[in-house]
Scaffold this active site. Structure first.
Site, PDB file in Angstrom:
ATOM      1  N   HIS A  16      73.999 -76.111  -5.223  1.00 43.82           N
ATOM      2  CA  HIS A  16      73.292 -77.342  -4.881  1.00 43.82           C
ATOM      3  C   HIS A  16      72.787 -77.289  -3.448  1.00 43.82           C
ATOM      4  O   HIS A  16      73.080 -76.375  -2.682  1.00 43.82           O
ATOM      5  CB  HIS A  16      74.167 -78.594  -5.132  1.00 43.82           C
ATOM      6  CG  HIS A  16      75.253 -78.841  -4.144  1.00 43.82           C
ATOM      7  ND1 HIS A  16      75.915 -80.035  -4.045  1.00 43.82           N
ATOM      8  CD2 HIS A  16      75.819 -78.052  -3.204  1.00 43.82           C
ATOM      9  CE1 HIS A  16      76.830 -79.975  -3.096  1.00 43.82           C
ATOM     10  NE2 HIS A  16      76.792 -78.783  -2.572  1.00 43.82           N
ATOM     11  N   CYS A  35      75.371 -78.046   4.468  1.00 41.71           N
ATOM     12  CA  CYS A  35      75.188 -78.428   3.056  1.00 41.71           C
ATOM     13  C   CYS A  35      73.716 -78.662   2.734  1.00 41.71           C
ATOM     14  O   CYS A  35      73.341 -78.768   1.568  1.00 41.71           O
ATOM     15  CB  CYS A  35      75.981 -79.686   2.736  1.00 41.71           C
ATOM     16  SG  CYS A  35      77.743 -79.432   2.892  1.00 41.71           S
ATOM     17  N   HIS A  41      73.728 -73.397  -1.801  1.00 43.96           N
ATOM     18  CA  HIS A  41      75.070 -72.811  -1.683  1.00 43.96           C
ATOM     19  C   HIS A  41      75.842 -73.309  -2.895  1.00 43.96           C
ATOM     20  O   HIS A  41      75.379 -74.212  -3.601  1.00 43.96           O
ATOM     21  CB  HIS A  41      75.749 -73.219  -0.374  1.00 43.96           C
ATOM     22  CG  HIS A  41      76.051 -74.692  -0.309  1.00 43.96           C
ATOM     23  ND1 HIS A  41      75.109 -75.619   0.070  1.00 43.96           N
ATOM     24  CD2 HIS A  41      77.167 -75.394  -0.621  1.00 43.96           C
ATOM     25  CE1 HIS A  41      75.647 -76.826   0.007  1.00 43.96           C
ATOM     26  NE2 HIS A  41      76.900 -76.724  -0.422  1.00 43.96           N
ATOM     27  N   ASP A  81      77.515 -75.665 -15.529  1.00 49.51           N
ATOM     28  CA  ASP A  81      78.143 -74.400 -15.149  1.00 49.51           C
ATOM     29  C   ASP A  81      77.100 -73.308 -14.911  1.00 49.51           C
ATOM     30  O   ASP A  81      76.230 -73.077 -15.764  1.00 49.51           O
ATOM     31  CB  ASP A  81      79.113 -73.968 -16.249  1.00 49.51           C
ATOM     32  CG  ASP A  81      79.989 -72.810 -15.828  1.00 49.51           C
ATOM     33  OD1 ASP A  81      80.307 -72.695 -14.619  1.00 49.51           O
ATOM     34  OD2 ASP A  81      80.370 -72.018 -16.715  1.00 49.51           O
ATOM     35  N   GLU A 126      85.532 -80.687  -5.046  1.00 45.36           N
ATOM     36  CA  GLU A 126      84.464 -79.791  -4.612  1.00 45.36           C
ATOM     37  C   GLU A 126      85.056 -78.594  -3.865  1.00 45.36           C
ATOM     38  O   GLU A 126      84.551 -77.477  -3.956  1.00 45.36           O
ATOM     39  CB  GLU A 126      83.466 -80.526  -3.720  1.00 45.36           C
ATOM     40  CG  GLU A 126      82.229 -79.709  -3.401  1.00 45.36           C
ATOM     41  CD  GLU A 126      81.221 -80.474  -2.574  1.00 45.36           C
ATOM     42  OE1 GLU A 126      80.175 -80.849  -3.134  1.00 45.36           O
ATOM     43  OE2 GLU A 126      81.482 -80.717  -1.380  1.00 45.36           O
TER      44      GLU A 126
END
Ligand code: NI
Length: 137
Positions: A16, A35, A41, A81, A126
């Site tokens: 994401h 992020c 990443h 996934d 996460e």
């Protein structure tokens, strides 16, 4: 009959970028730091799905956890996934893929699919250190 909560743990990995297209590059960088990397990443996510109900006299179960696993895989895990959450996952379209937003999006898909069983909590990890919980409120 006693009510018991049962939980199934599932794992997936996904890429994401935490980015708000309504903000400037500088604001995105200040808010999201690494992020916000434009080249994506990934994380190894852990999703815990909790269902609450009466223990069946016939089976001794609230819900068959194998059946719950299959349903959660089909509805959300297999769709995320090894995917990019920003661009490839239909139920995440237009949503900034923070852990908070992912867990709410998963709830919206899972809650009706799990009925008549009662989804009572989703917990999404996460990283080993960061997780969020959502109870549908
Ligand atoms: Ni991230």
């Amino acid at each position: 009959m006693p009510e018991v909560t049962v939980t199934r743990r599932l794992t997936f990995n996904a890429a994401h970028r935490v980015h708000n297209p309504a903000l400037s590059e500088a604001e995105n960088d200040a808010l999201f730091g690494k992020c916000n990397n434009p080249n994506w990443h990934g994380h190894n996510y852990v999703l815990e799905v909790s269902v609450t109900g009466e223990v069946s006299e016939k089976t001794g179960y609230v819900m068959d956890l194998g059946a719950l696993k299959r349903l959660v895989n089909e509805q959300v895990v297999d769709r995320m996934d090894h995917r990019n959450l920003n661009v490839e996952v239909d139920f995440m379209r237009g949503i900034i893929p923070t852990t908070e937003n992912i867990v709410v999006a998963c709830w919206r898909v899972l809650e009706p699919a799990i009925r008549p069983a009662r989804l009572t909590r989703l917990r999404l990890w996460e990283t080993e250190n960061n997780h969020v919980e959502y109870e549908g409120h």
